[in-house]
Design a protein around this motif. Structure first.
Motif, PDB file in Angstrom:
ATOM      1  N   GLY A 147      -3.432  -4.372  -4.173  1.00 49.99           N
ATOM      2  CA  GLY A 147      -4.112  -5.678  -4.275  1.00 49.99           C
ATOM      3  C   GLY A 147      -3.748  -6.654  -5.308  1.00 49.99           C
ATOM      4  O   GLY A 147      -3.648  -7.672  -5.512  1.00 49.99           O
TER       5      GLY A 147
ATOM      6  N   ASP B 254      -7.995  -9.033  -3.289  1.00 48.92           N
ATOM      7  CA  ASP B 254      -9.096  -7.832  -3.416  1.00 48.92           C
ATOM      8  C   ASP B 254      -8.878  -6.637  -2.636  1.00 48.92           C
ATOM      9  O   ASP B 254      -8.237  -6.935  -1.227  1.00 48.92           O
ATOM     10  CB  ASP B 254     -10.479  -8.390  -3.330  1.00 48.92           C
ATOM     11  N   ALA B 255      -9.127  -5.719  -2.988  1.00 54.25           N
ATOM     12  CA  ALA B 255      -8.939  -4.229  -2.203  1.00 54.25           C
ATOM     13  C   ALA B 255      -9.718  -4.151  -0.886  1.00 54.25           C
ATOM     14  O   ALA B 255      -8.940  -3.852   0.097  1.00 54.25           O
ATOM     15  CB  ALA B 255      -9.486  -3.083  -3.372  1.00 54.25           C
TER      16      ALA B 255
ATOM     17  N   VAL C 246       0.871  -1.073   0.033  1.00 55.12           N
ATOM     18  CA  VAL C 246       0.023   0.016  -0.127  1.00 55.12           C
ATOM     19  C   VAL C 246       0.889   1.202   0.002  1.00 55.12           C
ATOM     20  O   VAL C 246       0.535   2.134  -0.715  1.00 55.12           O
ATOM     21  CB  VAL C 246      -0.926  -0.093   1.139  1.00 55.12           C
TER      22      VAL C 246
ATOM     23  N   SER D 182      -2.481   3.105  -3.111  1.00 54.71           N
ATOM     24  CA  SER D 182      -3.859   2.630  -3.614  1.00 54.71           C
ATOM     25  C   SER D 182      -4.079   1.379  -3.083  1.00 54.71           C
ATOM     26  O   SER D 182      -3.212   0.289  -3.194  1.00 54.71           O
ATOM     27  CB  SER D 182      -4.104   2.794  -5.023  1.00 54.71           C
ATOM     28  N   LEU D 183      -5.458   1.000  -2.416  1.00 51.02           N
ATOM     29  CA  LEU D 183      -5.782  -0.339  -2.039  1.00 51.02           C
ATOM     30  C   LEU D 183      -5.665  -1.223  -3.251  1.00 51.02           C
ATOM     31  O   LEU D 183      -5.170  -2.574  -3.234  1.00 51.02           O
ATOM     32  CB  LEU D 183      -6.941  -0.284  -1.304  1.00 51.02           C
ATOM     33  N   SER D 184      -6.381  -0.877  -4.438  1.00 54.94           N
ATOM     34  CA  SER D 184      -6.660  -1.775  -5.518  1.00 54.94           C
ATOM     35  C   SER D 184      -5.397  -2.052  -6.182  1.00 54.94           C
ATOM     36  O   SER D 184      -5.149  -3.071  -6.600  1.00 54.94           O
ATOM     37  CB  SER D 184      -7.618  -0.689  -6.884  1.00 54.94           C
ATOM     38  N   ARG D 185      -4.404  -1.113  -6.295  1.00 53.36           N
ATOM     39  CA  ARG D 185      -3.226  -1.275  -7.078  1.00 53.36           C
ATOM     40  C   ARG D 185      -2.209  -2.235  -6.219  1.00 53.36           C
ATOM     41  O   ARG D 185      -1.544  -3.212  -6.608  1.00 53.36           O
ATOM     42  CB  ARG D 185      -2.353   0.215  -7.328  1.00 53.36           C
TER      43      ARG D 185
END
Length: 296
Positions: free
Chosen positions: A22, A28-29, A12, A17-20
């Motif tokens: 992940g 998953d985010a 992180v 970013s949580l999605s990136r």
């Protein structure tokens, strides 16, 4: 706190970013977010602040970062020591590079290294901009301009040379080229001015050429434009063997020398996989540049 918590934190911190993060962790985010929330709860302090730009580290997060990076290096070093008993390297190494080096030098060099170490996974990241090692966009990078700041090591690998070149078919019908002033009668091929991330690549401006008829941020695209008879451009000597229809021009009047540098995370010197790949990479690049330039 365990290593898995720190691995999530590092992802992180680097991705912001949580999605990136992940995608890097293959989770998953929402799961990444829960792990960060739990870590913050365990430590009793927020590690990130969320904004429209993403996740930014707090002061507590910045303090944790250096400890987490040392833990990461210790884990990598231990894994390499165990795996390296056979003398073979294994695991993944991501190499960032400018697109000219990535397209015309690294494929041959990396293929040779991987052949010697079949368990090794080498990834080449070609970016027409500065590689961000602190965010782990790459484990090491080949650049044309050595950074002046950061916790990194810099090693000069080799010089390389560039000259003006044009397609032979173009030169048959084009105005004469006997002096640099003659370039005014020819369309020039080069970089998009506001997308030159290294001043060392601003060749045409240093020559006093203000107008570029055909431009791209990628060396490979510029090469294609020159090969198609679009005009005259600055071309790497090590690329010319891949473009037999090109001819160097005004070699007595203009010859440019630039250098490749290998940059690495300072702490990675203790990780055998990175240290040995860096050594073989530098040697391979020197030899390949020399081999290709000798063919011109």
């Amino acid at each position: 706190m365990d290593w898995d918590d720190l691995k999530v934190f590092l992802a992180v911190a680097r991705a912001e970013s949580l999605s990136r993060a992940g995608k890097v962790l293959r989770r998953d985010a929402a799961t990444v977010g829960r792990r960060i929330a739990k870590l913050e709860s365990d430590l009793g302090q927020p590690l990130f602040t969320k904004s429209p730009q993403g996740y930014a580290m707090t002061e507590a997060g910045s303090r944790l970062l250096s400890h987490a990076e040392r833990a990461e290096q210790a884990v990598l070093s231990g894994a390499d020591e165990v795996a390296g008993q056979s003398g073979q390297l294994s695991g993944q190494v991501r190499i960032g590079a400018t697109d000219g080096c990535a397209s015309y030098i690294l494929p041959q060099v990396c293929a040779a290294i991987q052949k010697e170490h079949p368990e090794l996974e080498l990834q080449i990241v070609a970016l027409p901009r500065v590689i961000n090692l602190s965010k782990r966009e790459a484990d090491m990078a080949i650049t044309v301009s050595p950074p002046q700041t950061g916790r990194i090591t810099v090693q000069k690998v080799t010089d390389y040379h560039l000259h003006l070149a044009a397609a032979k078919e173009y030169l048959r019908d084009a105005p004469p080229l006997t002096a640099l002033d003659d370039l005014r009668a020819h369309p020039m091929v080069g970089y998009i001015q506001d997308m030159i991330f290294y001043p060392e690549l601003d060749f045409l401006t240093s020559m006093g050429i203000e107008r570029v008829a055909l431009a791209s941020n990628l060396v490979s695209v510029q090469l294609g434009m020159v090969r198609q008879g679009g005009g005259v451009g600055i071309t790497h000597d090590f690329i010319l063997p891949f473009a037999p229809n090109l001819q160097r021009v005004l070699t007595e009047q203009l010859s440019i020398t630039r250098s490749f540098y290998l940059i690495r995370h300072e702490g990675d010197a203790r990780v055998e996989r990175f240290a040995r790949v860096a050594e073989e990479l530098a040697r391979g690049i020197r030899e390949e540049v020399g081999r290709l330039e000798a063919m011109v």
